[in-house]
Design a protein around this motif. Structure first.
Motif, mmCIF file in Angstrom:
data_model
loop_
_atom_site.group_PDB
_atom_site.id
_atom_site.type_symbol
_atom_site.label_atom_id
_atom_site.label_comp_id
_atom_site.label_asym_id
_atom_site.label_seq_id
_atom_site.Cartn_x
_atom_site.Cartn_y
_atom_site.Cartn_z
ATOM 1 N N GLY A 1 -7.360 3.231 -8.833
ATOM 2 C CA GLY A 1 -6.531 2.635 -8.660
ATOM 3 C C GLY A 1 -6.009 1.718 -10.188
ATOM 4 N N ILE A 2 -4.607 2.525 -10.482
ATOM 5 C CA ILE A 2 -4.362 1.491 -11.968
ATOM 6 C C ILE A 2 -3.001 0.999 -11.539
ATOM 7 C CG2 ILE A 2 -3.415 3.880 -12.681
ATOM 8 C CD1 ILE A 2 -3.852 2.201 -15.649
ATOM 9 N N THR B 1 -9.432 11.144 -8.406
ATOM 10 C CA THR B 1 -8.095 10.588 -8.387
ATOM 11 C C THR B 1 -7.268 9.214 -8.686
ATOM 12 O OG1 THR B 1 -8.266 11.856 -5.804
ATOM 13 C CG2 THR B 1 -6.528 10.755 -5.748
ATOM 14 N N ILE B 2 -6.515 9.614 -9.220
ATOM 15 C CA ILE B 2 -6.217 7.963 -9.950
ATOM 16 C C ILE B 2 -4.780 7.623 -9.365
ATOM 17 C CG2 ILE B 2 -5.180 7.132 -11.914
ATOM 18 C CD1 ILE B 2 -7.133 8.996 -13.252
ATOM 19 N N PRO C 1 -2.677 0.282 0.154
ATOM 20 C CA PRO C 1 -2.119 1.743 0.195
ATOM 21 C C PRO C 1 -3.515 2.323 -1.015
ATOM 22 C CG PRO C 1 -0.155 0.973 -0.938
ATOM 23 C CD PRO C 1 -0.253 -0.251 -0.625
ATOM 24 N N MET C 2 -3.529 1.138 -2.021
ATOM 25 C CA MET C 2 -5.126 2.045 -2.557
ATOM 26 C C MET C 2 -6.089 0.985 -2.214
ATOM 27 S SD MET C 2 -4.104 -0.203 -6.771
ATOM 28 C CE MET C 2 -2.785 0.467 -7.301
ATOM 29 N N LEU D 1 -10.021 -1.127 -9.400
ATOM 30 C CA LEU D 1 -8.776 -1.231 -10.348
ATOM 31 C C LEU D 1 -8.673 -1.542 -11.092
ATOM 32 C CD1 LEU D 1 -6.004 -1.414 -9.247
ATOM 33 C CD2 LEU D 1 -6.568 -4.435 -8.899
ATOM 34 N N VAL D 2 -8.039 -0.593 -11.552
ATOM 35 C CA VAL D 2 -7.624 -0.626 -13.147
ATOM 36 C C VAL D 2 -6.720 -2.078 -14.068
ATOM 37 C CG1 VAL D 2 -7.456 -0.026 -15.568
ATOM 38 C CG2 VAL D 2 -9.204 0.866 -14.315
#
Length: 258
Positions: A113-114, A137-138, A170-171, A179-180
């Motif tokens: 995630g970002i 997947t990002i 949702p992430m 997580l970024v």
């Protein structure tokens, strides 16, 4: 090579102090000048040309203060303006970009995630970075409202908690394992984020990498300082109260018309 001129650091507000802290910790003999352009925060909702113009204005201010190197402590300004800054000015620039590489490379679930600003996620530089990781997947999430709450001194507010829950759930459901944080303001939210994320999800920000890159450029190109515990200088163009709080009242902050 010795060079006692200061390092200049700018951000669209107080968030870049998370980068300043890493630089100050790694390079305690360097004098630093920090410029918070809080009156124009957040940059993430502005057009590319507005971001370039503001970044040049900030650079001009820091160069007048005789800075030997400039750290663009803002993801949005880096991803939208650093090429233009490097083309115009004869001074080294250190940028800050979301740390997608370590997250994508180490992800076991191949889903990361970002959390970033709209300006960063929409930038050409960001798209180029994500194209390299087709197998991952990002999940991109614009952090609408987060910077405004941080700038307003509301890090621990119920509004912040609600926003973070809505962005992160949702992430979590999509099984991210990294997580970024793609905005220099967001490291101040790590305690809040940790309350929401399961323990196995790792949080990555760019602060230490930026500090190491700053050290490398100083040693190889610009020159390092040998000043003994120089006092950092902080400038802001809004009420300095929140910046003082972020710095735990340890330093003086000067409010300027800028």
């Amino acid at each position: 090579m010795e060079n006692n001129q200061p390092i200049g650091i700018f951000d669209s507000g107080i968030g870049g102090t998370s980068i300043w802290q890493e630089i100050h910790q790694l390079l305690p003999n360097e004098k630093t000048i920090y410029l918070a352009d809080s009156i124009n925060a957040p940059y993430g909702q502005k057009s590319k040309q507005e971001i370039i113009d503001l970044s040049m204005k900030n650079t001009d201010f820091l160069l007048k203060m005789n800075c030997k190197l400039i750290v663009v402590a803002c993801n949005t300004a880096t991803t939208n303006a650093i090429q233009e800054l490097r083309a115009k000015y004869n001074v080294p620039f250190i940028g800050i970009e979301p740390a997608i590489k370590p997250a994508a490379t180490n992800s076991k679930t191949q889903t990361i995630g970002i959390l970033a600003t709209k300006g960063t996620l929409n930038s050409e530089l960001f798209h180029k970075a994500t194209e390299m990781y087709q197998d991952t997947t990002i999940m991109e999430q614009v952090g609408h409202g987060l910077v405004q709450l941080i700038e307003g001194g509301k890090i621990n507010s119920p509004e912040m908690e609600d926003l973070l829950h809505s962005y992160l759930q949702p992430m979590i459901d999509a099984n991210i394992d990294y997580l970024v944080l793609g905005c220099s303001h967001y490291p101040y939210l790590i305690p809040q984020i940790k309350k929401i994320l399961p323990e196995h999800i790792q949080i990555i920000d760019s602060g230490q990498a930026v500090a190491r890159q700053t050290q490398k450029v100083l040693e190889e190109k610009v020159g390092v300082s040998n000043l003994q515990t120089p006092e950092p200088i902080f400038y802001t163009n809004t009420n300095p109260k929140v910046l003082l709080e972020i710095l735990n009242g340890k330093y003086t902050v000067e409010q300027i018309d800028f």
